[in-house]
Motif scaffolding. Structure first.
Motif, short mmCIF file in Angstrom:
data_model
loop_
_atom_site.label_atom_id
_atom_site.label_comp_id
_atom_site.label_asym_id
_atom_site.label_seq_id
_atom_site.Cartn_x
_atom_site.Cartn_y
_atom_site.Cartn_z
N THR A 28 18.83 61.36 -40.84
CA THR A 28 18.53 60.29 -39.88
C THR A 28 19.53 59.14 -40.05
O THR A 28 19.95 58.52 -39.08
CB THR A 28 17.09 59.77 -40.09
OG1 THR A 28 16.21 60.89 -40.14
CG2 THR A 28 16.66 58.85 -38.97
N ARG A 29 19.89 58.87 -41.29
CA ARG A 29 20.86 57.80 -41.57
C ARG A 29 22.20 58.13 -40.91
O ARG A 29 22.83 57.27 -40.30
CB ARG A 29 21.06 57.64 -43.07
CG ARG A 29 21.97 56.48 -43.45
CD ARG A 29 22.32 56.52 -44.92
NE ARG A 29 23.27 57.58 -45.24
CZ ARG A 29 24.60 57.47 -45.13
NH1 ARG A 29 25.13 56.34 -44.70
NH2 ARG A 29 25.38 58.47 -45.42
N HIS A 32 21.86 57.72 -36.99
CA HIS A 32 21.68 56.35 -36.49
C HIS A 32 22.53 55.30 -37.20
O HIS A 32 22.43 54.13 -36.89
CB HIS A 32 20.20 55.95 -36.59
CG HIS A 32 19.31 56.72 -35.67
ND1 HIS A 32 19.09 56.36 -34.36
CD2 HIS A 32 18.59 57.86 -35.85
CE1 HIS A 32 18.28 57.23 -33.78
NE2 HIS A 32 17.95 58.16 -34.67
N GLN A 33 23.34 55.73 -38.18
CA GLN A 33 24.17 54.78 -38.94
C GLN A 33 23.32 53.64 -39.49
O GLN A 33 23.59 52.47 -39.27
CB GLN A 33 25.29 54.22 -38.04
CG GLN A 33 26.27 55.28 -37.56
CD GLN A 33 27.04 55.91 -38.73
OE1 GLN A 33 27.67 55.21 -39.50
NE2 GLN A 33 26.95 57.22 -38.85
N LEU A 34 22.26 54.04 -40.20
CA LEU A 34 21.28 53.06 -40.68
C LEU A 34 21.88 52.13 -41.74
O LEU A 34 22.58 52.58 -42.64
CB LEU A 34 20.07 53.77 -41.29
CG LEU A 34 19.27 54.70 -40.40
CD1 LEU A 34 18.24 55.45 -41.25
CD2 LEU A 34 18.57 53.93 -39.29
N LEU A 89 12.89 56.60 -35.82
CA LEU A 89 13.94 55.69 -35.36
C LEU A 89 13.51 54.25 -35.58
O LEU A 89 12.33 53.96 -35.79
CB LEU A 89 14.26 55.92 -33.87
CG LEU A 89 13.14 55.76 -32.84
CD1 LEU A 89 12.92 54.31 -32.45
CD2 LEU A 89 13.48 56.54 -31.59
N PRO A 93 19.11 49.71 -35.79
CA PRO A 93 19.42 50.42 -37.04
C PRO A 93 20.43 49.72 -37.94
O PRO A 93 20.49 50.01 -39.12
CB PRO A 93 19.96 51.77 -36.57
CG PRO A 93 20.29 51.61 -35.13
CD PRO A 93 19.43 50.52 -34.59
N GLN A 94 21.23 48.81 -37.37
CA GLN A 94 22.23 48.14 -38.22
C GLN A 94 21.77 46.79 -38.73
O GLN A 94 22.53 46.08 -39.39
CB GLN A 94 23.55 48.00 -37.47
CG GLN A 94 24.43 49.24 -37.56
CD GLN A 94 24.30 50.13 -36.34
OE1 GLN A 94 24.32 49.64 -35.22
NE2 GLN A 94 24.14 51.42 -36.54
N HIS A 271 16.21 59.35 -27.83
CA HIS A 271 16.23 58.18 -28.72
C HIS A 271 16.19 58.57 -30.19
O HIS A 271 16.61 57.82 -31.05
CB HIS A 271 15.04 57.26 -28.42
CG HIS A 271 15.10 56.67 -27.05
ND1 HIS A 271 16.18 55.96 -26.62
CD2 HIS A 271 14.21 56.68 -26.03
CE1 HIS A 271 15.97 55.56 -25.37
NE2 HIS A 271 14.78 55.99 -24.99
N CYS A 273 17.31 61.79 -31.74
CA CYS A 273 18.45 62.53 -32.30
C CYS A 273 19.76 62.18 -31.61
O CYS A 273 20.82 62.68 -31.99
CB CYS A 273 18.19 64.03 -32.26
SG CYS A 273 18.22 64.72 -30.60
N LEU A 274 19.68 61.33 -30.58
CA LEU A 274 20.84 60.84 -29.82
C LEU A 274 21.60 61.94 -29.07
O LEU A 274 22.71 61.72 -28.61
CB LEU A 274 21.81 60.05 -30.72
CG LEU A 274 21.22 58.84 -31.45
CD1 LEU A 274 22.34 58.07 -32.16
CD2 LEU A 274 20.48 57.92 -30.49
#
Ligand SMILES: [Zn+2]
Length: 294
Positions: A28-29, A32-34, A89, A93-94, A271, A273-274
């Motif tokens: 997930t990271r 979504h570039q968490l 989600l 995320p940033q 939203h 898995c993009l």
């Protein structure tokens, strides 16, 4: 490998769930570039959702946890099913917050505490069960403990922990939910309380012991725990082209006509898995005909 165990202890008067969910959080990271604090918030929520899905009764049943505390992360949303599929989600995320200490991410500040936690159980009936409770501190474990006690009248202890490496990858994510039933003996209740009180930080336990079963034996030592079920838990998004078509149809014929005229195509992104689904003019026209028929 991520896994979940269901445990019975204290002569059946304690039921517990332990999960390791590092891999699904890492996946997930990457999607979504968490930020580290977003990963911590999402990892804790994913762990809790995965365990609560095991409290359901049958394959196909689903649980959704939504947390909105007005903080910089926005809403945290996780969905898990009884079969071990989990997705999640966050709105932003940033988003980042100042750490409590160099080692400790401030999840409470990132989520905020001005809001509520909502639990939606979809048991395949016409209407889902929905429970809501105000947030305690936005740290998720305490918020869930309060939710269980007040909304489900179930005394519980919830432990959730995520540790992020300096390069933002996930070192470990895991947790437990321990619930006591009404006929627990005084002696066992006191032993459980003292175990929980003297527990080393959960992130340390998951980092050194790794396996949820080993962590469980440390936490429930002396309470005769028995593993009654073991299950693989994974990141899995159940979006599909058919679902996206349904979403487009539900916009209605008028809206679809204007998309066809103005853009001539449509892209819908999942939203969770993009993944992007493309629809050309012909396909949109077909959907428009279906929408007209509804
Ligand atoms: Zn998806």
């Amino acid at each position: 490998m991520d896994k979940m165990i269901r445990v019975s202890a204290g002569n059946g008067q304690i039921r517990a769930f332990f999960v390791r969910n590092s891999d699904m959080l890492e996946r997930t990271r990457e999607i979504h570039q968490l930020s580290p604090v977003a990963a911590a918030a999402l990892g804790r929520t994913m762990a809790a959702t995965a365990m609560m899905a095991q409290m359901l009764k049958a394959s196909g049943q689903k649980i959704t946890i939504r947390i909105n505390g007005g903080g910089p992360l926005g809403t945290v949303l996780c969905v898990a099913d009884y079969d071990g599929n989990v997705k999640g989600l966050v709105d932003y995320p940033q988003a980042e917050t100042e750490n409590i200490s160099p080692e400790k991410l401030n999840v409470g500040a990132a989520i905020g505490k001005d809001g509520e936690i909502t639990v939606i159980k979809d048991l395949g009936m016409k209407t889902p069960y929905i429970g809501t409770y105000p947030l305690t501190n936005g740290e998720i474990a305490e918020d869930l403990t309060a939710y269980f006690l007040h909304s489900e009248q179930q005394p519980s202890s919830v432990g959730l922990s995520v540790k992020v490496n300096v390069d933002y990858s996930i070192l470990t994510s895991g947790g437990f939910i321990i619930q006591v039933l009404p006929d627990i003996s005084e002696k066992e209740l006191r032993l459980l309380e003292s175990r929980l009180l003297n527990l080393p930080p959960l992130s340390e336990l998951y980092e050194t012991l790794r396996d949820p079963e080993t962590v469980m034996h440390t936490v429930l030592d002396g309470l005769n725990p028995i593993v009654s079920e073991e299950k693989k838990v994974v990141f899995h998004c159940d979006c599909s082209r058919e679902r996206m078509e349904e979403a487009l149809i539900s916009l209605g014929a008028k809206e679809l006509s204007s998309i066809i005229e103005e853009d001539g195509h449509a892209e819908i992104k999942c939203h969770f898995c993009l993944e992007a689904y493309q629809f050309n003019k012909m396909e949109l026209r077909k959907l428009n005909i279906e929408a007209l028929g509804e």
